[in-house]
Design a protein around this motif. Structure first.
Motif, short mmCIF file in Angstrom:
data_model
loop_
_atom_site.label_atom_id
_atom_site.label_comp_id
_atom_site.label_asym_id
_atom_site.label_seq_id
_atom_site.Cartn_x
_atom_site.Cartn_y
_atom_site.Cartn_z
N ARG A 125 0.82 -1.22 0.00
CA ARG A 125 0.00 0.00 0.00
C ARG A 125 0.85 1.26 0.00
N SER A 126 2.13 1.12 0.35
CA SER A 126 3.04 2.27 0.34
C SER A 126 3.66 2.41 -1.05
N ARG A 127 3.75 3.63 -1.53
CA ARG A 127 4.41 3.89 -2.80
C ARG A 127 5.79 4.46 -2.51
N VAL A 128 6.80 3.90 -3.15
CA VAL A 128 8.18 4.35 -2.98
C VAL A 128 8.63 5.03 -4.26
N VAL A 129 9.13 6.25 -4.13
CA VAL A 129 9.74 6.96 -5.26
C VAL A 129 11.22 7.11 -4.93
N THR A 130 12.08 6.48 -5.71
CA THR A 130 13.52 6.60 -5.51
C THR A 130 14.11 7.38 -6.67
N VAL A 131 14.87 8.41 -6.33
CA VAL A 131 15.35 9.40 -7.31
C VAL A 131 16.87 9.34 -7.38
N ASP A 132 17.40 9.35 -8.60
CA ASP A 132 18.84 9.27 -8.77
C ASP A 132 19.28 10.12 -9.95
N GLU A 133 20.56 10.48 -9.95
CA GLU A 133 21.13 11.14 -11.11
C GLU A 133 21.18 10.15 -12.28
N THR A 134 21.13 10.65 -13.48
CA THR A 134 21.27 9.78 -14.65
C THR A 134 22.71 9.27 -14.73
N HIS A 135 22.86 7.96 -14.94
CA HIS A 135 24.20 7.36 -15.04
C HIS A 135 24.12 6.12 -15.93
N PRO A 136 25.25 5.58 -16.36
CA PRO A 136 25.23 4.47 -17.32
C PRO A 136 24.56 3.19 -16.83
N ASP A 137 24.46 3.01 -15.50
CA ASP A 137 23.90 1.77 -14.96
C ASP A 137 22.41 1.85 -14.68
N VAL A 138 21.76 2.93 -15.11
CA VAL A 138 20.33 3.08 -14.88
C VAL A 138 19.53 1.89 -15.38
N PRO A 139 19.76 1.35 -16.58
CA PRO A 139 18.96 0.20 -17.05
C PRO A 139 19.08 -1.01 -16.12
N GLU A 140 20.28 -1.24 -15.58
CA GLU A 140 20.48 -2.38 -14.69
C GLU A 140 19.72 -2.18 -13.37
N VAL A 141 19.78 -0.97 -12.83
CA VAL A 141 19.03 -0.69 -11.59
C VAL A 141 17.54 -0.79 -11.85
N LYS A 142 17.09 -0.25 -12.96
CA LYS A 142 15.67 -0.29 -13.31
C LYS A 142 15.17 -1.73 -13.40
N LYS A 143 15.96 -2.59 -14.01
CA LYS A 143 15.58 -4.00 -14.14
C LYS A 143 15.40 -4.64 -12.77
N TYR A 144 16.31 -4.35 -11.84
CA TYR A 144 16.18 -4.90 -10.49
C TYR A 144 14.94 -4.37 -9.78
N LEU A 145 14.71 -3.07 -9.87
CA LEU A 145 13.60 -2.47 -9.14
C LEU A 145 12.24 -2.87 -9.71
N GLU A 146 12.21 -3.40 -10.91
CA GLU A 146 10.95 -3.90 -11.47
C GLU A 146 10.42 -5.11 -10.71
N LEU A 147 11.26 -5.70 -9.84
CA LEU A 147 10.80 -6.79 -8.97
C LEU A 147 9.81 -6.28 -7.92
N PHE A 148 9.79 -4.97 -7.72
CA PHE A 148 8.95 -4.37 -6.68
C PHE A 148 7.92 -3.46 -7.36
N PRO A 149 6.68 -3.91 -7.48
CA PRO A 149 5.69 -3.15 -8.25
C PRO A 149 5.31 -1.79 -7.67
N ASN A 150 5.61 -1.55 -6.40
CA ASN A 150 5.24 -0.26 -5.80
C ASN A 150 6.40 0.72 -5.75
N ILE A 151 7.45 0.49 -6.55
CA ILE A 151 8.57 1.42 -6.65
C ILE A 151 8.52 2.16 -7.97
N SER A 152 8.67 3.49 -7.89
CA SER A 152 8.86 4.32 -9.08
C SER A 152 10.30 4.81 -9.06
N TYR A 153 11.03 4.51 -10.13
CA TYR A 153 12.44 4.88 -10.23
C TYR A 153 12.57 6.03 -11.22
#
Length: 218
Positions: free
Chosen positions: A95-123
Motif C-alpha cells: 500500500r506504500s508507494r516508494v519513489v527513488t530518485v537518482d542522477e542519470t548514469h550508465p547503470d540506470v537500465p540495470e538498476v531499473k531491471k532490479y527495481l521492477e521486482l517491486f511493483p510499488n517502486i517508481s524509479y
C-alpha cells in the motif's frame, strides 16, 4: 556542565523518560525480530547490481522497521545506489508507494531491471534537486524520506526540511562523514526540527514540535 549521554545505556532505553522515544529505541531501533519479509528481500538481492553502492543489511532492516512503525503512504528516497534500500522500503507494504530518485548514469537500465521486482517502486532519474522539489511541492507529501547515495545530500536535505510536516520522518545516512558532521550538529538545533536520534552511521529527524526537543545519542 551537562553530562554526556552514555550511548550504551541510552541505546537500551535506560534514562529515556519519554515513552515515545523509549518505544522507538527499544521496539524499532533495537528490535531483533526476523520479519517475514526479510527472507523474500534477501532472495531478490542476487538480482541487484553488485558494483553499485548499497548499505549493510542491518541498516536496511532498520529502514524496514521504521517504515513498518510509521506506515507512510508515500516514501521518497534520494540516491538509489544499487536499489537495495528501496527494495527494503517497498517490501513493508504494497500500500506504500516508494519513489527513488537518482542522477542519470550508465547503470540506470540495470538498476531499473532490479527495481521492477517491486511493483510499488517508481524509479526516476534526472536532476535530483528538481525532482525532489516537485514531489515535495505536490499534493501528496512524503511521510518518510531516506537520503542515501547522493553527493547532493545537503541541498536535498535542506529542501526537505523546508517542506517537512509534523508526521514526516527523515533518515540521513553517514552523518559521521567529515563533511556532514558540522551540518548535522547544526541541523539538530534547527527550530524546525523536533526529536532527533544520532547513531553511528545515520541520523533520524522528526518534526512534531509539540514533543520536547531532544537529541538521543545511540
Amino acid at each position: 556542565m551537562k553530562p554526556r549521554q552514555n550511548r550504551w545505556l541510552t541505546r537500551r532505553g535506560f534514562g529515556v523518560h519519554s515513552p515515545w522515544a523509549y518505544d522507538i529505541i527499544v521496539n524499532v531501533i533495537n528490535e531483533k525480530r526476523p520479519y517475514y519479509a526479510y527472507g523474500d528481500i534477501c532472495s531478490s538481492l542476487e538480482e541487484a547490481p553488485k558494483h553499485l553502492p548499497q548499505y549493510p543489511q542491518s541498516r536496511n532492516e532498520l529502514l524496514f522497521r521504521l517504515v513498518n512503525r510509521f506506515n507512510p503512504d508515500l516514501i521518497l528516497e534520494i540516491g538509489t545506489g544499487a536499489g537495495v534500500s528501496a527494495g527494503y522500503l517497498a517490501s513493508v507494504s504494497n500500500r506504500s508507494r516508494v519513489v527513488t530518485v537518482d542522477e542519470t548514469h550508465p547503470d540506470v537500465p540495470e538498476v531499473k531491471k532490479y527495481l521492477e521486482l517491486f511493483p510499488n517502486i517508481s524509479y526516476i532519474t534526472g536532476n535530483i534537486a528538481d525532482i525532489a522539489g516537485e514531489i515535495l511541492e505536490g499534493d501528496n507529501t512524503p511521510g518518510f524520506v531516506h537520503i542515501a547515495h547522493t553527493s547532493l545530500w545537503r541541498q536535498t536535505a535542506e529542501r526537505i526540511i523546508e517542506f517537512a510536516t509534523p508526521k514526516m520522518v527523515v533518515v540521513i545516512e553517514d552523518i559521521k562523514e567529515k563533511e556532514k558532521r558540522e551540518w548535522w550538529r547544526d541541523i539538530i538545533k534547527d527550530e524546525r526540527v523536533g526529536v532527533t536520534f544520532s547513531m553511528n552511521k545515520l541520523g533520524i529527524l522528526f518534526f512534531d514540535l509539540k514533543m520536547i526537543k531532544q537529541n538521543y545519542i545511540l
